[in-house]
Design an enzyme around this catalytic site. Structure first.
Site, mmCIF file in Angstrom:
data_model
loop_
_atom_site.group_PDB
_atom_site.id
_atom_site.type_symbol
_atom_site.label_atom_id
_atom_site.label_comp_id
_atom_site.label_asym_id
_atom_site.label_seq_id
_atom_site.Cartn_x
_atom_site.Cartn_y
_atom_site.Cartn_z
ATOM 1 N N LYS A 139 -2.632 -2.000 -3.074
ATOM 2 C CA LYS A 139 -3.686 -1.133 -2.553
ATOM 3 C C LYS A 139 -3.279 0.302 -2.847
ATOM 4 O O LYS A 139 -2.285 0.805 -2.306
ATOM 5 C CB LYS A 139 -3.880 -1.346 -1.056
ATOM 6 C CG LYS A 139 -5.004 -0.489 -0.466
ATOM 7 C CD LYS A 139 -5.343 -0.897 0.960
ATOM 8 C CE LYS A 139 -6.440 0.002 1.535
ATOM 9 N NZ LYS A 139 -6.874 -0.412 2.874
ATOM 10 N N GLU A 197 0.829 -1.205 0.000
ATOM 11 C CA GLU A 197 0.000 0.000 0.000
ATOM 12 C C GLU A 197 0.871 1.266 0.000
ATOM 13 O O GLU A 197 1.071 1.895 1.044
ATOM 14 C CB GLU A 197 -0.943 0.031 1.212
ATOM 15 C CG GLU A 197 -1.898 1.223 1.178
ATOM 16 C CD GLU A 197 -2.805 1.321 2.396
ATOM 17 O OE1 GLU A 197 -3.677 2.204 2.412
ATOM 18 O OE2 GLU A 197 -2.638 0.514 3.329
#
Length: 292
Positions: free
Chosen positions: A210, A175
């Site tokens: 992500k 992420e």
């Protein structure tokens, strides 16, 4: 690695519920829920209240097959839901694939980014996660501006940690968040895509990504179809539920991994009937946007 979980992650419908608020974000999440800071007296009590909130979400009938995976805070992994260890409850009872947040926060901003702080004890945490039936992990860092060198350092660290997770037999969600408040968000996205594509050529096994919803619709399509990417999921990043789902629906092949947008309308004083109704409506809105 659980083959049924892998198959669900790679091709299943639904979206990821991010229930991984940590020490820094928990007070804000609880305040939005209706629990003021003066209603708990210690971090331990705060996490007890937060766990009760998470249990209320996880045991709701609305928390169903529309939820593909759930990202847990490490503290949650060590607790029970309805008398069952949290990760095993999610999979055995709900068929929701469990992940755990492994990062320990961020260092101070430098070169327009915040890399992850050292993750002390990561090897032991990965062993514990595997023993709890966790499928994968999530680690977050933040980009504030379009710094080529800063973004390169963020992506390099993400993939380095990702390789450690893969070696432990788990699947990482990387992420490298780009702040929605960045004045150079679109330029940062171009640098991010370039750096991720380069790193994906050398990764030892597929990962999940992500990412912040992009300014240009479909911008991350090369990642959606990349052989070394299981799935691209999107964070809500502070966007309202309406704005986050609007952007998500326009980016085909990307599914949600929302936190604030998922829980923002839930309140502690709602009856169970009202709580479940609001959660169901929110989940359906996010699931619909994830089906595109």
């Amino acid at each position: 690695m659980n083959d049924e979980q892998l198959s669900r992650v790679r091709g299943g419908g639904g979206f990821f519920a991010a229930l991984d608020q940590s020490g820094g974000s928990t007070p804000k999440a609880l305040e939005a829920y209706g629990v003021a800071p003066d209603q708990y007296s210690s971090s331990s009590e705060m996490f007890d209240v937060m766990h009760t909130f998470r249990v209320r979400i996880a045991t709701s009938p609305a928390f169903d097959e529309r939820i593909l995976g759930a990202i847990l805070f490490e503290d949650t992994m060590h607790r029970d839901i309805d008398g069952t260890p949290s990760a095993r409850y999610l999979w055995d009872t709900k068929r929701i694939v469990p992940f755990v947040k492994i990062d320990k926060g961020l260092v101070d901003r430098s070169d327009d980014v915040q890399v992850m702080a050292p993750i002390d004890g990561l090897d032991m945490l990965l062993v514990q996660a595997r023993d709890h039936g966790i499928f994968g992990t999530k680690a977050r860092s933040v980009v504030h501006g379009a710094s080529r060198s800063g973004i390169a350092s963020i992506v390099a660290q993400q993939f380095e940690i990702g390789e450690q997770v893969l070696a432990a037999g788990l699947v990482p969600i990387l992420e490298p968040e780009i702040s929605v408040d960045s004045d150079t968000k679109q330029e940062a996205e171009s640098l991010m895509l370039e750096s991720i594509l380069e790193s994906l050529e050398n990764v030892s096994a597929p990962v999940l990504l992500k990412l912040t919803l992009p300014e240009v619709t479909g911008f991350y399509e090369p990642l959606v179809h990349h052989r070394n990417v299981h799935r691209v999921v999107a964070l809500s990043g502070g966007y309202s539920l309406d704005e986050a789902t609007r952007r998500l629906a326009a980016n085909h092949g990307v599914i949600a991994s929302f936190s604030r947008a998922l829980t923002g309308a839930l309140r502690i004083d709602q009856s169970d009937e009202e709580f479940n109704r609001v959660l169901d409506e929110t989940i359906e809105k996010i699931a619909e946007a994830s089906r595109t």
